[in-house]
Structures are given as C-alpha cells and as structure tokens.
Design a protein around this motif. Sequence first.
Motif, PDB file in Angstrom:
ATOM      1  N   SER A   1      13.732  78.018  35.724  1.00 53.88           N
ATOM      2  CA  SER A   1      14.588  78.324  34.593  1.00 53.88           C
ATOM      3  C   SER A   1      13.722  78.482  33.351  1.00 53.88           C
ATOM      4  O   SER A   1      12.669  77.878  33.234  1.00 53.88           O
ATOM      5  CB  SER A   1      15.626  77.219  34.375  1.00 53.88           C
ATOM      6  OG  SER A   1      14.979  76.022  34.031  1.00 53.88           O
ATOM      7  N   ILE A   2      14.173  79.321  32.445  1.00 50.16           N
ATOM      8  CA  ILE A   2      13.448  79.571  31.212  1.00 50.16           C
ATOM      9  C   ILE A   2      14.114  78.769  30.113  1.00 50.16           C
ATOM     10  O   ILE A   2      15.318  78.875  29.895  1.00 50.16           O
ATOM     11  CB  ILE A   2      13.448  81.072  30.876  1.00 50.16           C
ATOM     12  CG1 ILE A   2      12.717  81.845  31.974  1.00 50.16           C
ATOM     13  CG2 ILE A   2      12.813  81.322  29.525  1.00 50.16           C
ATOM     14  CD1 ILE A   2      12.812  83.340  31.847  1.00 50.16           C
TER      15      ILE A   2
ATOM     16  N   GLU B   1       6.612  77.418  24.977  1.00 51.05           N
ATOM     17  CA  GLU B   1       7.488  77.903  26.047  1.00 51.05           C
ATOM     18  C   GLU B   1       7.308  79.410  26.246  1.00 51.05           C
ATOM     19  O   GLU B   1       7.369  80.169  25.269  1.00 51.05           O
ATOM     20  CB  GLU B   1       8.955  77.636  25.709  1.00 51.05           C
ATOM     21  CG  GLU B   1       9.342  76.182  25.774  1.00 51.05           C
ATOM     22  CD  GLU B   1       9.292  75.631  27.196  1.00 51.05           C
ATOM     23  OE1 GLU B   1       9.599  76.364  28.160  1.00 51.05           O
ATOM     24  OE2 GLU B   1       8.940  74.456  27.339  1.00 51.05           O
ATOM     25  N   PRO B   2       7.096  79.885  27.493  1.00 53.42           N
ATOM     26  CA  PRO B   2       6.996  81.319  27.735  1.00 53.42           C
ATOM     27  C   PRO B   2       8.326  82.010  27.396  1.00 53.42           C
ATOM     28  O   PRO B   2       9.367  81.654  27.934  1.00 53.42           O
ATOM     29  CB  PRO B   2       6.708  81.417  29.235  1.00 53.42           C
ATOM     30  CG  PRO B   2       6.248  80.062  29.643  1.00 53.42           C
ATOM     31  CD  PRO B   2       6.911  79.096  28.703  1.00 53.42           C
ATOM     32  N   CYS B   3       8.270  82.956  26.462  1.00 54.72           N
ATOM     33  CA  CYS B   3       9.471  83.662  26.006  1.00 54.72           C
ATOM     34  C   CYS B   3       9.288  85.172  26.007  1.00 54.72           C
ATOM     35  O   CYS B   3      10.232  85.915  25.712  1.00 54.72           O
ATOM     36  CB  CYS B   3       9.837  83.210  24.595  1.00 54.72           C
ATOM     37  SG  CYS B   3      10.235  81.457  24.498  1.00 54.72           S
ATOM     38  N   GLY B   4       8.077  85.642  26.321  1.00 56.34           N
ATOM     39  CA  GLY B   4       7.807  87.073  26.335  1.00 56.34           C
ATOM     40  C   GLY B   4       6.657  87.394  27.261  1.00 56.34           C
ATOM     41  O   GLY B   4       5.876  86.506  27.644  1.00 56.34           O
ATOM     42  N   ALA B   5       6.562  88.667  27.623  1.00 55.69           N
ATOM     43  CA  ALA B   5       5.526  89.109  28.547  1.00 55.69           C
ATOM     44  C   ALA B   5       5.159  90.558  28.257  1.00 55.69           C
ATOM     45  O   ALA B   5       5.970  91.315  27.713  1.00 55.69           O
ATOM     46  CB  ALA B   5       6.025  88.982  29.993  1.00 55.69           C
TER      47      ALA B   5
ATOM     48  N   ALA C   1       6.147  82.790  35.348  1.00 54.94           N
ATOM     49  CA  ALA C   1       6.949  82.883  34.116  1.00 54.94           C
ATOM     50  C   ALA C   1       6.918  84.314  33.592  1.00 54.94           C
ATOM     51  O   ALA C   1       7.951  84.838  33.152  1.00 54.94           O
ATOM     52  CB  ALA C   1       6.426  81.905  33.067  1.00 54.94           C
ATOM     53  N   HIS C   2       5.751  84.963  33.633  1.00 53.59           N
ATOM     54  CA  HIS C   2       5.619  86.364  33.224  1.00 53.59           C
ATOM     55  C   HIS C   2       6.592  87.240  34.020  1.00 53.59           C
ATOM     56  O   HIS C   2       7.354  88.016  33.434  1.00 53.59           O
ATOM     57  CB  HIS C   2       4.165  86.820  33.451  1.00 53.59           C
ATOM     58  CG  HIS C   2       3.946  88.286  33.315  1.00 53.59           C
ATOM     59  ND1 HIS C   2       3.517  88.865  32.141  1.00 53.59           N
ATOM     60  CD2 HIS C   2       4.108  89.300  34.201  1.00 53.59           C
ATOM     61  CE1 HIS C   2       3.413  90.165  32.315  1.00 53.59           C
ATOM     62  NE2 HIS C   2       3.763  90.447  33.560  1.00 53.59           N
TER      63      HIS C   2
ATOM     64  N   ALA D   1       0.138  89.212  30.518  1.00 49.43           N
ATOM     65  CA  ALA D   1       0.105  88.324  29.359  1.00 49.43           C
ATOM     66  C   ALA D   1       1.457  87.666  29.159  1.00 49.43           C
ATOM     67  O   ALA D   1       2.498  88.221  29.520  1.00 49.43           O
ATOM     68  CB  ALA D   1      -0.280  89.110  28.105  1.00 49.43           C
ATOM     69  N   VAL D   2       1.410  86.484  28.580  1.00 46.84           N
ATOM     70  CA  VAL D   2       2.629  85.763  28.206  1.00 46.84           C
ATOM     71  C   VAL D   2       2.592  85.494  26.705  1.00 46.84           C
ATOM     72  O   VAL D   2       1.528  85.302  26.121  1.00 46.84           O
ATOM     73  CB  VAL D   2       2.802  84.439  28.980  1.00 46.84           C
ATOM     74  CG1 VAL D   2       3.092  84.697  30.446  1.00 46.84           C
ATOM     75  CG2 VAL D   2       1.594  83.534  28.827  1.00 46.84           C
ATOM     76  N   GLY D   3       3.778  85.506  26.122  1.00 43.00           N
ATOM     77  CA  GLY D   3       3.937  85.123  24.733  1.00 43.00           C
ATOM     78  C   GLY D   3       4.718  83.831  24.701  1.00 43.00           C
ATOM     79  O   GLY D   3       5.768  83.715  25.342  1.00 43.00           O
ATOM     80  N   LEU D   4       4.190  82.855  24.009  1.00 42.59           N
ATOM     81  CA  LEU D   4       4.823  81.541  23.963  1.00 42.59           C
ATOM     82  C   LEU D   4       5.320  81.237  22.554  1.00 42.59           C
ATOM     83  O   LEU D   4       4.664  81.583  21.574  1.00 42.59           O
ATOM     84  CB  LEU D   4       3.824  80.464  24.389  1.00 42.59           C
ATOM     85  CG  LEU D   4       3.248  80.675  25.795  1.00 42.59           C
ATOM     86  CD1 LEU D   4       1.801  81.098  25.689  1.00 42.59           C
ATOM     87  CD2 LEU D   4       3.368  79.423  26.608  1.00 42.59           C
TER      88      LEU D   4
END
Length: 168
Positions: free
Chosen positions: A8-9, A72-76, A32-33, A65-68
């Motif tokens: 879950s995110i 918390e990972p919220c973007g990719a 997560a990505h 890439a992940v954006g945190l």
Amino acid sequence: MPGASSRSITVPSAAATAIECRLASGEDELEAHFELRRAVFVSEQELFVGDDRDEHDHEPGTLHAVGLIDGEPCGAVRLYPLEPTWREWKGDRLAVLAELRTHHLGAELVHFAVATAGRLGGARMIAHVQLPNVRFFEHLGWTAEGSPAPFHGVDHQLMSIPLMSRGA
C-alpha cells in the motif's frame, strides 16, 4: 494480474515539504516505483490493463527513479538511452499520485531525470507528453516538436530538451 502487489502507498500529510528524488535502490523502492506507475497509468488513467511495464523496464541501461515526500514514495519516472552512444535519452512514465500533484514533485522528478541523463553524457532528452501537460513541460524548458499524435491511444506531444553533460 502480472506485477500485482499487496503493497500500500502511504500518502503524506498536506503539510509535507521534504522532497527527494533518487534512483530506486533495492527491491522495495523498485516495487514502489512500479506500484506508483500502476496507480497512475493503470488505475487512474486506464492507459494500460493490469500493468504498464514493457521491454524498456528490463533493459540494462534503464533507470527507475522515485520521488519521495517526507520519506514516502509518491512519484516515479523512468529514463533510458535511445542509442548505443547514450547521447539521446527518453524520459517517460512520469507518475505522481493525484492527491500530491500540487507539491511540485513532478517538476522535481523531471529535473532529476534531465540532470541524471546529462551527468551520464546525454546531449538531448525526449518525452511523449500528454497534451494537458505540455505547458508544464514548456515551463521546465522543454520544446514541442512536430504535431501531437496518438501514443498509447491518447494524443501526446513529442517534446525535447538539451542536456548539459557534466562529469559524474
């Protein structure tokens, strides 16, 4: 369903301010990505059925890439070289959770992808951008090329940006 996950995110609070972009490290961040991409491109936009992964996800030069936000990972975003010399790159699958699109994470992920490809010797990056996002990319320094055309069943605009190569 291929690529399905029970992960879950967690969505950070509206007051979140700490943004970090980095290459996914380890299986948890890579998953997560992919989960973020599924949330946007499969569940929200319905551009793909089940999963949006393709052959580029398995190529050795592809970077995920992940954006945190507040850890918390919220973007990719995904990026990869288009030619053997690694001079031209493609950025794609930019995904930010809908409820967090006002946090500027998308811009940070685009800047991160451009800077990363430049550090790796790239001279130019291209992206197929959904039409509602063209002005966003123009604001970030990208230029439209040609006319919009269907891409994954939705009109997209081919856009490009020169990269400033820097030593790694």
